[in-house]
Enzyme design. Structure first.
Site, PDB file in Angstrom:
ATOM      1  N   LYS A   1       0.809  -1.222   0.000  1.00  0.00           N
ATOM      2  CA  LYS A   1       0.000   0.000   0.000  1.00  0.00           C
ATOM      3  C   LYS A   1       0.849   1.282   0.000  1.00  0.00           C
ATOM      4  O   LYS A   1       0.430   2.299  -0.545  1.00  0.00           O
ATOM      5  CB  LYS A   1      -0.939   0.002   1.208  1.00  0.00           C
ATOM      6  CG  LYS A   1      -1.923  -1.173   1.239  1.00  0.00           C
ATOM      7  CD  LYS A   1      -3.010  -1.055   0.207  1.00  0.00           C
ATOM      8  CE  LYS A   1      -3.999  -2.209   0.280  1.00  0.00           C
ATOM      9  NZ  LYS A   1      -4.985  -2.174  -0.816  1.00  0.00           N
TER      10      LYS A   1
ATOM     11  N   GLU B   1     -10.019   5.391   3.090  1.00  0.00           N
ATOM     12  CA  GLU B   1     -10.734   4.258   3.662  1.00  0.00           C
ATOM     13  C   GLU B   1      -9.700   3.186   3.978  1.00  0.00           C
ATOM     14  O   GLU B   1      -8.622   3.175   3.412  1.00  0.00           O
ATOM     15  CB  GLU B   1     -11.747   3.707   2.652  1.00  0.00           C
ATOM     16  CG  GLU B   1     -11.179   2.707   1.621  1.00  0.00           C
ATOM     17  CD  GLU B   1     -10.168   3.313   0.651  1.00  0.00           C
ATOM     18  OE1 GLU B   1     -10.101   4.556   0.542  1.00  0.00           O
ATOM     19  OE2 GLU B   1      -9.427   2.542  -0.003  1.00  0.00           O
TER      20      GLU B   1
ATOM     21  N   SER C   1       1.863  -9.656  -0.802  1.00  0.00           N
ATOM     22  CA  SER C   1       1.517  -8.233  -0.732  1.00  0.00           C
ATOM     23  C   SER C   1       1.727  -7.610   0.651  1.00  0.00           C
ATOM     24  O   SER C   1       1.876  -6.401   0.760  1.00  0.00           O
ATOM     25  CB  SER C   1       0.071  -8.035  -1.184  1.00  0.00           C
ATOM     26  OG  SER C   1      -0.804  -8.844  -0.411  1.00  0.00           O
TER      27      SER C   1
HETATM   28  C1  LIG Z   1      -1.514  -6.988   2.452  1.00  0.00           C
HETATM   29  C2  LIG Z   1      -2.679  -6.718   1.600  1.00  0.00           C
HETATM   30  N1  LIG Z   1      -2.813  -7.371   0.447  1.00  0.00           N
HETATM   31  C3  LIG Z   1      -3.865  -7.158  -0.365  1.00  0.00           C
HETATM   32  C4  LIG Z   1      -4.878  -6.289  -0.027  1.00  0.00           C
HETATM   33  C5  LIG Z   1      -6.053  -6.163  -0.940  1.00  0.00           C
HETATM   34  O1  LIG Z   1      -6.045  -4.988  -1.706  1.00  0.00           O
HETATM   35  P1  LIG Z   1      -5.655  -5.010  -3.237  1.00  0.00           P
HETATM   36  O2  LIG Z   1      -6.511  -6.045  -3.894  1.00  0.00           O
HETATM   37  O3  LIG Z   1      -5.969  -3.638  -3.683  1.00  0.00           O
HETATM   38  O4  LIG Z   1      -4.235  -5.323  -3.371  1.00  0.00           O
HETATM   39  C6  LIG Z   1      -4.783  -5.562   1.165  1.00  0.00           C
HETATM   40  C7  LIG Z   1      -5.839  -4.614   1.546  1.00  0.00           C
HETATM   41  O5  LIG Z   1      -6.026  -4.207   2.616  1.00  0.00           O
HETATM   42  C8  LIG Z   1      -3.655  -5.805   1.994  1.00  0.00           C
HETATM   43  O6  LIG Z   1      -3.533  -5.153   3.160  1.00  0.00           O
END
Ligand SMILES: Cc1ncc(COP(=O)(O)O)c(C=O)c1O
Lengths: 235, 384
Positions: free
Chosen positions: B83, B105, B369
């Site tokens: 993020k 948000e 992620s």
């Molecule tokens: C670590 C992590 N991965 C994935 C996501 C999902 O979001 P996005 O699909 O936009 O990557 C989030 C959302 O809070 C997250 O914190």
């Protein structure tokens, strides 16, 4: 042009029908029939909650349509809702059905003027009401001057429904300019709740519409709604 | 058409916000051409956020499951998830536009923390909207946001999760649009947000591709979890023109019945929410349906419009992972590799483990992620 926004079937269809009759008797010209949506981003806390209650009680596009089909009064009917409610019905079908029951135009809170083309190219043929706002720029205003259907809905406050009606000088100038240059009437909405607001609105524009306050009065009882309605209707 | 991915996208927002999104679009175009601004962002990503992130070959997990697993380590970034790539970029855009206040948000709290962090770094006022359910299940992140100087506003409306936090942020934005930038956390919302977030997140795919090019091969498949879809678009954009399988994994929750999952692309249909025409879970009356995921970041009935287009064109396959399989993967990666993944990222891993035969002998790149410290309460509460 004096209008009320009411949520279809809120607090129930009988009370809602009665409220529309009262509005006509009190001198209003049109009703915006609200079809509730689960995620109403243009609405303040009061109308958001009321919409959720209405949905829970089964108010839907179809039920609102049924009511409008059976409506025998003489007020003009507009529909106010959100894009997905119409999309889910099929835009072409929704438009045809609303036209059949005599709806004059549709106000879609999350459909800005620049996306009217999306609705139209997907078969929506009823007039889509255009918006003006305190944020409208010169180029937006030039476009609004060309509008030749429905009316211009001037969202008079930055914010959601239920705020205070207190347009700043710049906004007043925009309203007056549109009033003098548009081919269709200019109607003020958002935040109007008192007789004084309504009087001020009629000095600036061709009309006004009251939402939150009307629904609030209605939810606190038809008597309260009625006396308030007649007071505003005299303006 | 401008602002659309195929037939998806657009700007389905109140008219009051139109000048703001157009101003943002102009600022974004100027930003992309501004060499100095680019350099500044690159420097922040490097010296502050910790880019580039490594790619780790997960040796023990690979041996145990019969594939070659590579992890793009976004969990190693400052604040613990991808993020921050987006929040640093958009916080710079905010200053570019002369605005002083940002709102956002958050679901898992990672975007909220990353926004609060960027706001602290660049001296911006910051308000974060978070659903009450999420604030409870991701409590450590609420404390972090406050410590970072943000005001956290708990949202009690609707399902009290990510969707409702976005509603609340949009309402704030409509009210304070003159001074405020809405720093959206995923590739969702009205144009140009999906493109801005994708642009800032595509650094993930660029780095990953360069890494494999240096090694002299590409992965056979790239797998990422999909909430709104930002980490997935970020990594997919690095491989979309190659002969590489791309797989987005949605939250399968506990089953396919109403309210048990968040399989927007898998079980939803085109609809309009939060500014965009995209896939959406809604009923026959157009009302948005309740969703469920053990992971707050994936617990969302919508998805970014670029994914809707990638689904329809068939370029990306959208699969799902159930809660229990994600929890299993969470523990497996911790046990076998010494890496505690976010529950969101665990969905990408869980899908892989569940379908191990399909990937036998294949080289698979998973976008890790984020890290899972925030999820210990949920996972340990469920019995490790
Ligand atoms: C670590 C992590 N991965 C994935 C996501 C999902 O979001 P996005 O699909 O936009 O990557 C989030 C959302 O809070 C997250 O914190």
């Amino acid at each position: 042009m004096k209008g009320l926004y009411l949520i279809a079937g809120y607090p129930d269809f009988e009370t809602f029908s009665r409220a529309v009759e009262i509005a006509e008797a009190a001198g209003f010209d049109f009703i915006e029939v609200g079809i509730p949506f689960s995620d109403p981003v243009a609405d303040g806390p009061f109308l958001t909650k009321a919409a959720q209650e209405a949905i829970k009680k089964g108010v839907s596009f179809e039920r609102a349509l049924d009511w409008m089909r059976s409506y025998k009064g003489s007020l003009k009917l507009y529909v106010m809702t959100y894009a997905n409610v119409l999309w889910a019905m099929g835009l072409e079908k929704a438009s045809k059905e609303l036209e059949k029951v005599g709806v004059e135009g549709v106000i879609v809170a999350d459909l800005p003027n620049s996306e009217h083309g999306f609705f139209k190219s997907n078969g929506f043929s009823l007039p889509l009401i255009s918006f003006a706002t305190p944020e409208s720029r010169r180029k937006d205003i030039k476009e609004l001057e060309k509008v030749n259907e429905g009316f211009i809905y001037f969202v008079s406050v930055r914010g959601t429904t239920g705020g205070r009606f207190n347009p700043d000088e710049e906004t007043k100038e925009k309203i007056l300019h549109l009033k003098n240059h548009c081919k269709v009437p200019v109607v003020l909405g958002f935040g109007i709740s008192t007789k004084e607001d309504a009087e001020e609105a009629l000095k600036l524009a061709h009309g006004f519409v009251i939402g939150t306050e009307a629904v609030r009065r209605l939810s606190s009882g038809i008597k309260d709604f009625e006396s308030w309605c007649f007071e505003i209707g005299k303006v | 058409m401008k602002g659309f991915y195929g037939r998806y996208g657009g700007r389905f927002i109140p008219e009051t916000l139109i000048p703001a999104v157009e101003e943002l679009e102009e600022a974004f175009e100027a930003f992309k051409k501004d060499k100095e601004a680019q350099r500044e962002l690159d420097e922040l990503l490097k010296s502050y956020a910790g880019r580039p992130t490594p790619i780790t070959y997960a040796k023990r997990m690979s041996e145990a499951y019969g594939f070659e697993l590579y992890l793009k380590r976004e969990d190693l970034l400052h604040t613990g998830a991808h993020k921050i790539n987006n929040t640093l970029g958009q916080a710079m855009l905010t200053k570019f536009m002369g605005k002083r206040r940002i709102i956002a948000e958050t679901g898992a709290g990672q975007h909220g923390v990353a926004t609060a962090t960027a706001a602290a770094l660049l001296g911006l006022e910051c308000v974060i909207y978070m659903g009450a359910v999420d604030a409870q299940r991701q409590a450590p992140n609420v404390k972090r946001m406050k410590l970072l100087g943000a005001e956290v506003r708990i949202v009690e409306e609707g399902s009290r999760t990510l969707k409702d936090a976005i509603n609340a942020a949009l309402k704030d934005w409509v009210t304070n649009v003159k001074t405020t930038h809405y720093l959206i956390g995923s590739v969702v919302g009205p144009h140009p947000f999906p493109e801005i977030v994708a642009y800032f997140q595509s650094v993930i795919g660029r780095e990953a591709r360069a890494h494999f090019e240096e090694k002299g091969f590409y992965p056979d498949a790239v797998v990422a979890c999909v909430g709104g879809g930002s980490n997935a678009v970020g990594i997919f954009r690095g491989f979309v023109d190659l002969d590489v399988e791309l797989i987005g994994v949605e939250a399968g929750g506990t089953g396919d019945n109403l309210g048990e999952h968040a399989r927007t692309l898998g079980l939803g249909k085109p609809g309009i929410l939060h500014g965009a025409f995209s896939y959406l879970l809604y009923d026959e009356n157009g009302q948005v349906l309740p969703v469920h995921s053990v992971s707050a970041g994936l617990d969302y009935p919508g998805v970014g419009p670029e994914h809707a287009h990638l689904k329809d064109t068939g370029r990306v396959e959208y699969a799902y992972c159930r809660d229990e399989d994600a929890l299993f993967a969470f523990k497996e990666l911790s046990r076998l590799e010494g890496i505690i993944p976010a529950l969101e990222s665990s969905h990408a891993l869980g899908f892989l483990l569940k379908h191990r035969e399909r990937f036998e002998g294949k080289k698979v790149l998973v976008n890790l992620s984020g890290r899972g410290d925030k999820d210990l309460g949920i996972v340990l509460g469920g019995g490790l």
